[in-house]
Design a protein around this motif. Structure first.
Motif: not given
Length: 269
Positions: A106-124
């Motif tokens: 479930x963490x992996x699936x959530x990580x894929x969603x974060x990387x694909x849709x990018x609601x936040x980026x490194x530095x935010x």
């Protein structure tokens, strides 16, 4: 079948199995080359689409090992080995691993969603799962935040996607909200004029956006004013601290009281 018949058939069996072994080795070598080629093409395609390197590496690795498993099964089948049992064992093992790692998945699936849709980026600078901080890394299973007091907080990706994500860095401007209370004896128009003057005199306050100022509440012991200037996101905290200090100094200078809680104690004899 007697010994003589077995001896007569040995050359034929040797040739037959030699051919099978050669074909099995060829299937493995060619299959391994194809697996590398396919994963290389997949990696290039993901890179062209702007997919994060972490996700790209993970996906291509999974694809490569899945293809290698298929190649090994095909090579074993060429040798005459029954592969149905291998497939069943692999399927059962995959199910067991999936059940054991369902939280990680479930963490992996959530990580894929974060990387694909990018609601936040490194530095935010974000507020997620009850934690506020600057995003330092978004990995497949967890996101690393650095808080303002320099603490490193690692948050599971599923905890982030299951709640609200407040990103303070996506917009170039922010509104600074102030609440100031003055006594009921103070001149409302004068207080409003002072607050606007303090805000508009700050060069960091944006001139193309209106500064909101007015009475927002008549509380028990004070008349409360709101002051809402707009600033660039990098000036937010500087304007906040400086304005608080400047307003206090001006109100003191003008003799305007800022009320504070008081308690009257009556002693009966």
């Amino acid at each position: 079948m007697n010994v003589n018949e077995i001896i007569e058939k040995l050359p034929g069996l040797g040739v037959e199995y030699t051919i099978k072994i050669i074909l099995a080795v060829a299937i493995f070598v060619i299959g391994k080359w194809l697996a590398k080629s396919i994963t290389r093409l997949m990696a290039k395609g993901l890179e062209k689409k702007g997919i994060e390197s972490t996700l790209s590496f993970f996906v291509t690795n999974i694809l490569y090992y899945l293809l290698i498993v298929v190649v090994i099964i095909a090579a074993l089948g060429q040798l005459g080995i029954q592969t149905a049992s291998f497939v069943a064992v692999i399927g059962a093992a995959g199910l067991a691993v999936g059940l054991a790692l369902q939280g990680s998945l479930s963490n992996f699936a959530a990580g894929v969603m974060l990387i694909l849709f990018r609601p936040c980026r490194v530095g935010d600078y974000v507020d997620v799962a009850g934690v506020s901080g600057t995003v330092k890394e978004i990995s497949i299973f967890a996101t690393t935040l650095l808080t303002v007091d320099n603490k490193t907080v690692i948050v599971a990706n599923s905890a982030i996607t299951s709640g609200n994500i407040v990103n303070y860095s996506t917009q170039s401007t922010r509104r600074v909200d102030f609440l100031f209370g003055v006594s009921y004896s103070a001149d409302i128009k004068k207080v409003k004029s002072i607050l606007l003057e303090v805000a508009q005199s700050d060069e960091r306050v944006l001139k193309d956006k209106e500064v909101t100022c007015g009475v927002v509440e008549l509380s028990d012991s004070s008349v409360n004013f709101v002051l809402r200037p707009w600033v660039k996101k990098e000036d937010y905290w500087g304007v906040y601290f400086d304005t608080m200090e400047a307003v206090k100094a001006r109100l003191d200078q003008e003799g305007i009281e800022i009320p504070f809680p008081q308690m009257d104690v009556h002693l009966d004899k």
